[in-house]
Write an enzyme that holds these catalytic residues in place. Sequence first.
Site, PDB file in Angstrom:
ATOM      1  N   ASN A   1       0.817  -1.227   0.000  1.00  0.00           N
ATOM      2  CA  ASN A   1       0.000   0.000   0.000  1.00  0.00           C
ATOM      3  C   ASN A   1       0.847   1.272   0.000  1.00  0.00           C
ATOM      4  O   ASN A   1       0.372   2.337   0.386  1.00  0.00           O
ATOM      5  CB  ASN A   1      -0.989  -0.015   1.175  1.00  0.00           C
ATOM      6  CG  ASN A   1      -0.305  -0.311   2.500  1.00  0.00           C
ATOM      7  OD1 ASN A   1       0.919  -0.234   2.589  1.00  0.00           O
ATOM      8  ND2 ASN A   1      -1.076  -0.653   3.512  1.00  0.00           N
TER       9      ASN A   1
ATOM     10  N   ARG B   1       3.152   6.414  11.890  1.00  0.00           N
ATOM     11  CA  ARG B   1       2.490   5.897  13.084  1.00  0.00           C
ATOM     12  C   ARG B   1       2.307   7.053  14.063  1.00  0.00           C
ATOM     13  O   ARG B   1       3.226   7.874  14.250  1.00  0.00           O
ATOM     14  CB  ARG B   1       3.313   4.788  13.751  1.00  0.00           C
ATOM     15  CG  ARG B   1       3.253   3.445  13.038  1.00  0.00           C
ATOM     16  CD  ARG B   1       1.844   2.829  13.018  1.00  0.00           C
ATOM     17  NE  ARG B   1       1.777   1.589  12.270  1.00  0.00           N
ATOM     18  CZ  ARG B   1       1.347   1.465  11.020  1.00  0.00           C
ATOM     19  NH1 ARG B   1       0.943   2.525  10.343  1.00  0.00           N
ATOM     20  NH2 ARG B   1       1.296   0.278  10.439  1.00  0.00           N
TER      21      ARG B   1
ATOM     22  N   GLN C   1      -5.565   3.087  18.307  1.00  0.00           N
ATOM     23  CA  GLN C   1      -6.629   3.028  17.304  1.00  0.00           C
ATOM     24  C   GLN C   1      -7.660   1.966  17.662  1.00  0.00           C
ATOM     25  O   GLN C   1      -7.240   0.855  17.989  1.00  0.00           O
ATOM     26  CB  GLN C   1      -6.008   2.756  15.925  1.00  0.00           C
ATOM     27  CG  GLN C   1      -5.100   3.879  15.490  1.00  0.00           C
ATOM     28  CD  GLN C   1      -4.549   3.724  14.080  1.00  0.00           C
ATOM     29  OE1 GLN C   1      -3.893   4.611  13.598  1.00  0.00           O
ATOM     30  NE2 GLN C   1      -4.793   2.617  13.432  1.00  0.00           N
TER      31      GLN C   1
ATOM     32  N   HIS D   1      -7.544   6.090  10.180  1.00  0.00           N
ATOM     33  CA  HIS D   1      -6.434   5.392   9.510  1.00  0.00           C
ATOM     34  C   HIS D   1      -6.954   4.663   8.270  1.00  0.00           C
ATOM     35  O   HIS D   1      -7.427   3.537   8.350  1.00  0.00           O
ATOM     36  CB  HIS D   1      -5.822   4.394  10.504  1.00  0.00           C
ATOM     37  CG  HIS D   1      -4.536   3.794  10.027  1.00  0.00           C
ATOM     38  ND1 HIS D   1      -3.742   3.025  10.835  1.00  0.00           N
ATOM     39  CD2 HIS D   1      -3.896   3.844   8.841  1.00  0.00           C
ATOM     40  CE1 HIS D   1      -2.672   2.636  10.169  1.00  0.00           C
ATOM     41  NE2 HIS D   1      -2.761   3.112   8.935  1.00  0.00           N
TER      42      HIS D   1
END
Length: 398
Positions: free
Chosen positions: A148, A287, A316, A346
């Site tokens: 990704n 992050r 998260q 995210h």
Amino acid sequence: MSLRILEKRSPTQPSTSEGSSNDMNGTALRAQKVLAVLYSGGKYGARNPRMLGTTEQALGLGDYLKSKGHTLVVTDDKEGADSTFQKEIVDADILITTPFHPGYATRDVISKAKNLKLCITAGVGSDHIDLNAANERKITVAEVSGSNVVSVAEHVVMTMLCLVRNFVPAHEQIRAGDWNVAKVAQDAYDIEGKVIGTIGAGRIGQRVLRRLQPFDPKQLYYYDYTELPNEIAKDIKVERITDLKEFLGKLDILTINCPLHEQTKGMINKETIGWMKKGSWIVNTARGAICDADAIAEAVNSGHLLGYGGDVWPVQPAPANMPWRTMAHPNSEGDKFNVGSAMTPHYSGTTLDAQKRYADGTKTILENYLNHKPQDPQNLICEGGDYATKAYGAGKRA
Ligand code: NAI
């Protein structure tokens, strides 16, 4: 919560299924219990088969694992001692999770997971696993490297544009029926002519720099303990700075593209933000915990930073009272259209295109494991009790 058990076997019970995995000598691998912690897709996951990263689509692994006689448990319930994750991990052989909704494999979780041999990150970034604890137990940690990185690089450039051009408050003004050009223009700039630097010049960092070049920045810099090969640095027109203070002091825009590990946790804090110019911007899609949460909020609220944007959060899902949700540059003047924030959940690395790539990559890693085939070295983070990559601050090979 969503839980699906496709086929339940005792973890020690050998598979008798015709399709069960064999090793190179033809010895049947006992039925494996695979635990997948994924985000719930709700109605979106149920109606769109391309939402492969959701509990509903389970990375497309359901039929495959069932046909091989293995058990797949899928859940999004991951917090607390009574969560499905904590209960199911105790006899799981393989843990699959995504960084978007990570099942945190802490030292404590790993010590409880007596059968755990393989952790697969469906995506990139394995900081949700205590890698030292995994090494002590010789658990293999693999991720779908590169799956990704384009998706994230595009998100970085988009976030930079949103912040630098003050897009979000301008758009929200229109939605609210207002019209005040001066109010949004006072914080709007061009990327052209800016000094931009990346912490981490790996797959994503390099792609961000390449995508920025056509905007004609004044200068691109990188800060990374791994030096780029000369021809790549020349091609991207990027210069390396090895001193963090000097690096941060030069920048109008900082983009963070390194993994989270012991050396990068809290790297951007009150002191290091103080080295940055007043009115600079930070984009962090790496992050959340690389940045000190309070220091970032304070720097935006005080106006030292003109903006902070990204999609990653220290925990998260982010709690409702997390200060990054509401931080606002003083030019917001209490307005609900905040200047200085371009935060999202995210999702930069989980576009539909990325989901296909990381789902396919996860299946390949699983197949390799179940068939005793070697893994692609670029996907290995930990193997045989040691780091297999340099990207997490230690290890043997890049
Ligand atoms: P990569 O391994 O190709 O590159 C990482 C680079 O960071 C390496 O060049 C490494 O030397 C450098 N680095 C490590 N520690 C450093 C330090 N202390 N100081 C400076 N540089 C350091 O990784 P890639 O594919 O570029 O991904 C980077 C990170 O981006 C991932 O680890 C992950 O945390 C994050 N990510 C976020 C996504 C999202 O959806 N927001 C999706 C994919 C990755």
